[in-house]
Design a protein around this motif. Structure first.
Motif, mmCIF file in Angstrom:
data_model
loop_
_atom_site.group_PDB
_atom_site.id
_atom_site.type_symbol
_atom_site.label_atom_id
_atom_site.label_comp_id
_atom_site.label_asym_id
_atom_site.label_seq_id
_atom_site.Cartn_x
_atom_site.Cartn_y
_atom_site.Cartn_z
ATOM 1 N N GLY A 155 0.833 -1.254 0.123
ATOM 2 C CA GLY A 155 -0.017 -0.037 -0.172
ATOM 3 C C GLY A 155 0.947 1.249 0.027
ATOM 4 N N ARG A 156 1.676 1.426 0.784
ATOM 5 C CA ARG A 156 2.658 2.621 1.026
ATOM 6 C C ARG A 156 4.087 2.020 1.442
ATOM 7 N NH1 ARG A 156 3.066 7.802 -0.410
ATOM 8 N NH2 ARG A 156 5.279 7.761 -0.243
ATOM 9 N N PRO A 157 4.915 1.705 0.626
ATOM 10 C CA PRO A 157 6.190 1.287 0.672
ATOM 11 C C PRO A 157 6.935 1.963 1.989
ATOM 12 C CG PRO A 157 6.101 1.478 -1.643
ATOM 13 C CD PRO A 157 4.758 2.068 -0.795
ATOM 14 N N LEU A 158 7.729 1.417 2.543
ATOM 15 C CA LEU A 158 8.533 2.220 3.532
ATOM 16 C C LEU A 158 9.494 3.475 2.864
ATOM 17 C CD1 LEU A 158 8.365 0.354 6.178
ATOM 18 C CD2 LEU A 158 10.914 0.681 6.287
ATOM 19 N N GLU A 159 9.686 4.434 3.398
ATOM 20 C CA GLU A 159 10.248 5.464 2.797
ATOM 21 C C GLU A 159 12.009 5.430 2.970
ATOM 22 O OE1 GLU A 159 9.451 8.747 1.442
ATOM 23 O OE2 GLU A 159 7.397 7.347 1.151
ATOM 24 N N ILE A 160 12.252 4.328 2.187
ATOM 25 C CA ILE A 160 13.491 3.770 2.352
ATOM 26 C C ILE A 160 14.593 5.042 1.874
ATOM 27 C CG2 ILE A 160 15.514 2.333 1.718
ATOM 28 C CD1 ILE A 160 13.002 0.121 1.548
ATOM 29 N N GLY A 161 14.357 5.605 0.625
ATOM 30 C CA GLY A 161 15.236 6.933 0.367
ATOM 31 C C GLY A 161 15.424 7.800 1.401
ATOM 32 N N GLN A 162 14.165 8.134 2.019
ATOM 33 C CA GLN A 162 14.398 9.473 2.812
ATOM 34 C C GLN A 162 15.066 9.002 3.996
ATOM 35 O OE1 GLN A 162 13.039 12.469 2.363
ATOM 36 N NE2 GLN A 162 12.071 12.110 0.391
ATOM 37 N N LEU A 163 15.033 7.608 4.329
ATOM 38 C CA LEU A 163 15.682 7.369 5.461
ATOM 39 C C LEU A 163 17.156 7.382 5.150
ATOM 40 C CD1 LEU A 163 13.549 4.331 6.909
ATOM 41 C CD2 LEU A 163 13.479 6.704 7.428
ATOM 42 N N GLU A 164 17.426 6.859 4.002
ATOM 43 C CA GLU A 164 18.944 6.642 3.503
ATOM 44 C C GLU A 164 19.588 8.007 3.526
ATOM 45 O OE1 GLU A 164 19.157 5.276 -0.525
ATOM 46 O OE2 GLU A 164 21.143 5.705 -0.611
ATOM 47 N N TRP A 165 18.849 9.044 3.201
ATOM 48 C CA TRP A 165 19.606 10.521 3.356
ATOM 49 C C TRP A 165 19.615 11.383 4.637
ATOM 50 C CZ3 TRP A 165 17.725 15.273 3.624
ATOM 51 C CH2 TRP A 165 16.374 15.632 3.177
ATOM 52 N N PHE A 166 18.325 10.791 5.408
ATOM 53 C CA PHE A 166 18.313 11.526 6.543
ATOM 54 C C PHE A 166 19.565 11.230 7.557
ATOM 55 C CE2 PHE A 166 17.383 10.276 10.945
ATOM 56 C CZ PHE A 166 16.976 11.567 11.628
ATOM 57 N N LEU A 167 19.957 10.155 7.456
ATOM 58 C CA LEU A 167 20.859 9.637 8.381
ATOM 59 C C LEU A 167 22.101 10.676 8.085
ATOM 60 C CD1 LEU A 167 20.694 5.799 8.624
ATOM 61 C CD2 LEU A 167 20.179 7.375 10.352
ATOM 62 N N PRO A 168 23.028 10.576 6.894
ATOM 63 C CA PRO A 168 24.045 11.516 6.886
ATOM 64 C C PRO A 168 23.644 12.949 6.944
ATOM 65 C CG PRO A 168 23.514 10.572 4.637
ATOM 66 C CD PRO A 168 22.587 10.029 5.722
ATOM 67 N N GLU A 169 22.600 13.387 6.605
ATOM 68 C CA GLU A 169 22.364 14.825 6.767
ATOM 69 C C GLU A 169 22.121 15.196 8.394
ATOM 70 O OE1 GLU A 169 22.325 16.787 4.120
ATOM 71 O OE2 GLU A 169 21.516 18.746 5.397
ATOM 72 N N ARG A 170 21.669 14.254 8.826
ATOM 73 C CA ARG A 170 21.417 14.536 10.416
ATOM 74 C C ARG A 170 22.770 14.384 11.095
ATOM 75 N NH1 ARG A 170 21.670 10.975 14.837
ATOM 76 N NH2 ARG A 170 20.469 11.275 16.373
ATOM 77 N N GLU A 171 23.689 13.648 10.675
ATOM 78 C CA GLU A 171 24.990 13.609 11.269
ATOM 79 C C GLU A 171 25.686 14.908 10.973
ATOM 80 O OE1 GLU A 171 26.291 11.331 12.982
ATOM 81 O OE2 GLU A 171 27.933 11.919 13.213
ATOM 82 N N ARG A 172 25.515 15.344 9.599
ATOM 83 C CA ARG A 172 26.066 16.670 9.020
ATOM 84 C C ARG A 172 25.730 17.920 10.150
ATOM 85 N NH1 ARG A 172 26.526 19.862 4.416
ATOM 86 N NH2 ARG A 172 24.147 20.203 4.196
ATOM 87 N N LEU A 173 24.630 17.716 10.365
ATOM 88 C CA LEU A 173 24.112 18.880 11.081
ATOM 89 C C LEU A 173 24.652 18.979 12.495
ATOM 90 C CD1 LEU A 173 20.273 19.224 10.088
ATOM 91 C CD2 LEU A 173 22.221 20.490 9.305
ATOM 92 N N LEU A 174 24.673 17.288 13.191
ATOM 93 C CA LEU A 174 25.151 17.288 14.555
ATOM 94 C C LEU A 174 26.684 17.616 14.329
ATOM 95 C CD1 LEU A 174 23.209 14.270 15.791
ATOM 96 C CD2 LEU A 174 22.806 16.680 16.286
ATOM 97 N N ALA A 175 27.516 17.335 13.406
ATOM 98 C CA ALA A 175 28.852 17.306 13.307
ATOM 99 C C ALA A 175 29.184 18.832 13.548
ATOM 100 C CB ALA A 175 29.544 16.580 12.233
ATOM 101 N N LYS A 176 28.413 19.610 13.052
ATOM 102 C CA LYS A 176 28.601 20.897 13.147
ATOM 103 C C LYS A 176 29.013 21.494 14.592
ATOM 104 C CE LYS A 176 26.396 22.866 9.073
ATOM 105 N NZ LYS A 176 25.132 23.055 8.618
ATOM 106 N N ASP A 177 28.202 20.921 15.429
ATOM 107 C CA ASP A 177 28.334 21.437 16.972
ATOM 108 C C ASP A 177 29.332 20.732 17.561
ATOM 109 O OD1 ASP A 177 26.035 22.720 16.338
ATOM 110 O OD2 ASP A 177 24.812 20.974 17.104
#
Ligand code: FAD
Length: 962
Positions: A283-305
């Protein structure tokens, strides 16, 4: 060890403080007296028990526990956590989770501590029915605080999800900011990082941890064909398991071990055909692509601190070029295939140099895909990661032109990976395609994305788009990008596609976004002709109305003309019909085998027919996807590492040589000499050692004067391989050429790429023949090296050099280049000068002495005219062509057309020629610059020089140069 198990009936709110006691009553006092009595009796009993063996054992245990807690306070916390979890287990066993409990539970999850980690793991591990209960609870009790939870429980998990954030169409359609900001986009709505993490975790809760892992491996269809799966085999279920347990950093590490570009591929992969296309959540596949790029982008934001964590991780890293324990590798092309290949080999300790034809890195990711889909900072990030690993980048280096594959091997590189993509745009070959206002999507997108032409302070001109009717031909991602870019520039945009929406190859999301942005879609229409409204500019397209016929080879139903036609008004037509392979590499080394479509053929795994040369990505597949390119780059890296076995001494020698070569190739293009040779005309000699080594007569270079400048083609006037310099002659007519003319010795060009184009075709002629050159004005510098080459071959040369007036003469006097040739070659060179006003030499145009030769039976001074080579202003070349055509005297012209990349990628330098009565497209940068003058359709070709006249005028005015 736990000394007291929590009561299963204990509820979470039982830990709240007790209410105040009521006021004492008479009965209470009586009860108090009774209790005191009982207490005294009990005290006696306690005294007795304190002396029993059991009590002594309990005391010992208590002492031990105290010691343990002092040594490991963690265990105390764990006790409480375990206790709390027991309470939560009890709650989950109830029919529904209450509002109070849900709020407390969510607040605990938000704490991002050990307790919340245990809770996440617990909820991730419970059977689906309990997860449903949890989702129903957050839907019922938290959706006021989190509107995205409202209605979530309906059809959860297979048919409902929390969507990643997409900026509303009305807000985004006029800007170039990111459209899909994903789960992190919720930050912009005021949610905290932890809340966003939990939203992601909620999406992951839908996962079923399927044993057969279709998202990774794909599925086999009834016809035996494979469908879906991940081309780089990201361990998706394992990633989801880590996310389910709340272990975001571990999930990122895992994903990066399979794919170093998750922040890119997660955003641009056609997931609907790959991982998500075979997801069991139908019905609604898991948002795998979104999760895939969420992780490095989150890390990038956190690494700034926490930049210090990053520094710490690199403290003991040994740069492979300095360690020199593994042989050097050359990577050609910096698209996803090349970047992944370089990244993986660098992490394995190989010294790597990436050679890139453009002045910027990233391939299609930079010049094709717009920033509203893929920010350039992500490519920059990947590049800096590779640089940190020791990888070196050389830009403006066109392998096959600046150096051959063999040159790279000779320079010490043990293996070469070719990831040059498929950059040659396709056209329709219909009438009117030569008109101004008809261009390839590659050209349009390169102007906007790579050259930033939409920004006022950048020089590259753009066609007028605002309030104009723009039609985009095609239905793939490139068409969507061109359409959405035109929309953002203010155009009224229509996508014209010859099948129906169902058959469109674009990512579903891109098409949906394009339609939301009010881009029109016209399906079952195929262009038949483009028509000019005067001034050689397109004003409407005639399209054929199609219907769907039987499926073709691609499995899609083919478009069949119905016979009906329609007219669509348009000011700009952008062709997005896919790309073919660029022939530069194959033309430079015949040992490379190519398919009939021009793609590089692989012989052993990722290795080509040429030993030690590997390839992958669009170069071998034809236009494909970023993730396929990444997968190929990865596989080739593994094979390269596996195939390499060299002695330590040879490795050291190769590393030293390749390092020197890289340094030379990356050296700046510094001006060493500059002189004014006539009014507004400057001769510049600049350092360009690699170009000087490879230059041949007739070739040109692509010059980027400064980072915000435009790319302009300039013919090589001379070069000195020993000194490592090239010489250019520049007439300041447009703002870019005027800016070049104002450069001084010591200044450096932002980029010079070359030598480009085909060298002159040189033939030996008989003693009684002569090669006639017609050089008009600044046509003399490009003529000079070709004439010199003919002379060196022993051919007789007649040079007709024409200038406006004596004051415009250059290279003519004593000690100048023409005189030097005369001195060196004596009678072998005859020079005829003419000026328009007769102030020097003959009065008139270069065609005048040429006419005399033709009239004399194609004889010049007793010699037969073997061929005519004309270089100069387009009108002069046309004049020469028309003259010699009448006499059937073979004539070649060298075309300095409008170009962007000058390597075939944009198609801007189109030259309409007629071969056997048929109009054919040639491109000055790859087929030329020299072309047979007599097959050029000059009526159609010359107006192309006027394409950006208005923009050039505006630019001159902007610079105060008009
Ligand atoms: P490229 O990305 O083409 O990179 C090749 C590089 O090699 C370039 O930088 C080029 O300048 C350089 N080069 C070429 N010749 C030479 C030479 N002789 N010497 C040195 N360097 C050289 N795919 C998706 O998965 N999703 C999408 O949404 C998507 N959208 C797209 C949108 C557009 C506008 C286009 C054009 C393509 C899109 N694609 C998309 C396709 C995808 O971008 C390509 O399949 C992918 O980039 C191919 O990677 P590659 O590394 O093989 O080649």
């Amino acid at each position: 060890m736990r000394i007291e198990a929590a009561s299963p009936g204990r509820r979470l709110d039982a830990v709240k403080p007790a209410p105040s006691p009521p006021a004492p009553k008479r009965e209470d006092i009586e009860a108090y007296a009774e209790a005191t009595h009982a207490l005294e009796a009990t005290q006696d009993e306690v005294d007795r028990l304190e002396h029993t063996e059991a009590f002594e054992t309990f005391q010992k245990q208590l002492g031990l526990l105290r010691k343990r807690l002092l040594a490991s306070p963690q265990s105390l916390r764990q006790m409480f956590i375990d206790d709390g979890v027991q309470a939560i287990v009890w709650e989950f066993k109830q029919d529904a989770l209450g509002a109070d409990f849900t709020h407390v539970l969510w607040d605990l999850l938000l704490r991002d501590d050990a307790m919340s980690a245990v809770l996440q793991r617990f909820i991730w591990s419970v059977p689906l029915k309990f997860k449903r209960r949890f989702v129903a609870a957050i839907d019922a009790h938290l959706s006021e605080r989190y509107p995205m939870f409202a209605g979530l429980s309906k059809d959860w998990p297979s048919g409902n999800f929390i969507p990643p954030y997409v900026r509303p169409a009305a807000q985004r359609k006029d800007d170039f900011e990111l459209v899909t900001t994903g789960y992190l986009g919720y930050l912009s709505l005021g949610y905290s990082q932890r809340e966003v993490d939990l939203i992601v975790w909620l999406e992951v809760l839908r996962d079923k941890q399927c044993e057969d892992r279709p998202c990774v491996h794909g599925i086999t269809l009834a016809n035996g064909k494979q469908k879906g799966g991940c081309p780089v085999a990201i361990l998706i279920p394992d990633m989801l398991n880590l996310l389910g347990e709340g272990r975001f950093k571990d999930a990122l590490k895992l994903i990066q071990s399979c794919n170093p570009l998750p922040n890119v591929t997660g955003r641009v992969c056609p997931q609907e055909h790959q991982c998500q296309g075979v997801c069991t959540m139908t019905g609604r596949p898991l948002e795998i692509g979104q999760l895939e790029w969420f992780l490095p982008e989150r890390e990038r934001l956190l690494a700034k601190d926490h930049p210090e964590e990053d520094e710490e991780a690199w403290k003991n890293y040994v740069n492979p070029w300095e360690g020199a324990t593994k042989p050097p590798i050359a990577v050609v092309g910096s698209g996803p295939a090349g970047l992944i290949n370089a990244y993986l080999l660098s992490t394995e300790g190989y010294p790597v140099t990436i050679f890139e034809a453009f002045h910027e890195l990233g391939g299609v990711l930079r010049y094709g895909i717009p920033e509203f889909r893929l920010p350039n900072t992500l490519i920059d990030d990947t590049v800096s990661k590779i640089q940190r690993l020791g990888g070196k980048f050389v830009t403006n280096f066109v392998v096959g032109k600046t150096a051959t594959l063999q040159n790279l091997k000779d320079a010490g590189f043990a293996k070469v990976f070719v990831g040059t993509g498929a950059g040659l745009p396709r056209f329709l070959s219909v009438p009117g395609e030569h008109l101004n206002g008809v261009m390839s999507a590659n050209e349009f997108l390169t102007r906007v994305n790579l050259m930033q032409a939409r920004l006022e302070d950048h020089e590259t001109p753009l066609p007028f788009v605002k309030d104009k009717n723009i039609i985009i031909i095609g239905g793939g991602n490139t068409a969507m990008d061109a359409a959405r870019t035109s929309k953002r520039l203010g155009g009224n945009v229509t996508i014209v596609y010859r099948r129906t929406r169902k058959e469109m190859p674009a990512r579903v999301e891109e098409l949906a976004h394009a339609l939301e942005e009010e881009i029109n879609l016209m399906v079952l229409r195929g262009p038949r002709e483009f028509v000019s409204g005067g001034e050689h500019h397109v004003c409407h397209a005639v399209v054929e109305v199609m219907e769907l016929g039987p499926p073709d080879k691609s499995g899609r139903r083919s478009p069949v003309p119905t016979g009906a036609t329609e007219t669509i008004p348009c000011d700009l037509v952008i062709m997005a019909l896919g790309n073919d392979s660029n022939p530069i590499i194959k033309d430079s080394d015949s040992r490379i085998k190519t398919s009939r479509w021009g793609t590089i053929v692989l012989e052993h795994g990722a290795e080509t027919a040429l030993d030690d040369v590997y390839s992958g990505g669009d170069a071998t597949r034809g236009g494909s996807t970023a993730i396929n390119a990444a997968g190929d780059g990865k596989r080739a890296a593994e094979q390269i590492a596996h195939d390499l076995h060299l002695s330590a001494a040879e490795i050291a020698d190769r590393v030293a040589r390749a390092a020197d070569y890289t340094a030379q190739a990356a050296s700046p293009f510094t001006i060493v000499e500059r002189r004014d040779i006539a009014t507004g005309i400057v001769e510049i000699t600049a350092k360009a050692p690699m170009i000087a080594k490879s230059a041949r007569a007739g070739q040109f270079v692509r010059v980027l004067p400064e980072p915000k400048g435009e790319l302009i083609p300039l013919t090589l006037a001379d070069w000195d391989a020993k000194a490592g310099t090239i010489t250019l002659v520049v007439q300041g007519v447009g703002s870019s050429s005027i800016l070049i003319n104002n450069m001084k010795p010591g200044d450096a060009f932002a980029g010079i790429a070359g030598p480009l184009g085909q060298p002159s075709k040189l033939h030996h002629y008989a003693k009684d023949e002569t090669v006639v050159f017609c050089a008009g004005g600044v046509g003399l510098p490009p003529v000079y090296p070709i004439a010199r080459e003919h002379l060196r071959m022993g051919n007789h040369v007649t040079l007709i050099a024409g200038f406006r007036t004596e004051g415009a003469l250059f290279w003519v006097g004593a000690g100048e280049r023409v005189e030097a040739l005369q001195k060196e070659f004596g009678d072998q060179l005859e020079v005829i000068y003419c000026t328009n006003d007769g102030t020097f030499g003959l009065k008139g145009f270069v065609t005048m002495p040429l006419q005399a030769m033709m009239d004399a039976g194609k004889i010049s001074n007793g010699r037969k005219v073997a061929e005519v080579i004309a270089i100069g202003p387009p009108l002069m070349m046309r004049g020469v062509s028309e003259l010699t055509k009448k006499f059937a005297a073979p004539t070649v012209v060298s075309l300095n057309s409008i170009m962007v990349d000058a390597t075939g990628m944009c198609g801007a330098c189109m030259v309409p020629v007629v071969i056997e009565g048929k109009m054919v497209r040639k491109h000055a940068c790859i087929d030329g610059p020299e072309l047979d003058a007599h097959i050029i359709d000059w009526d159609k070709f010359l107006p192309r020089f006027q394409q950006f006249k208005a923009q050039e005028k505006a630019s001159l005015a902007r610079h105060g140069l008009n």
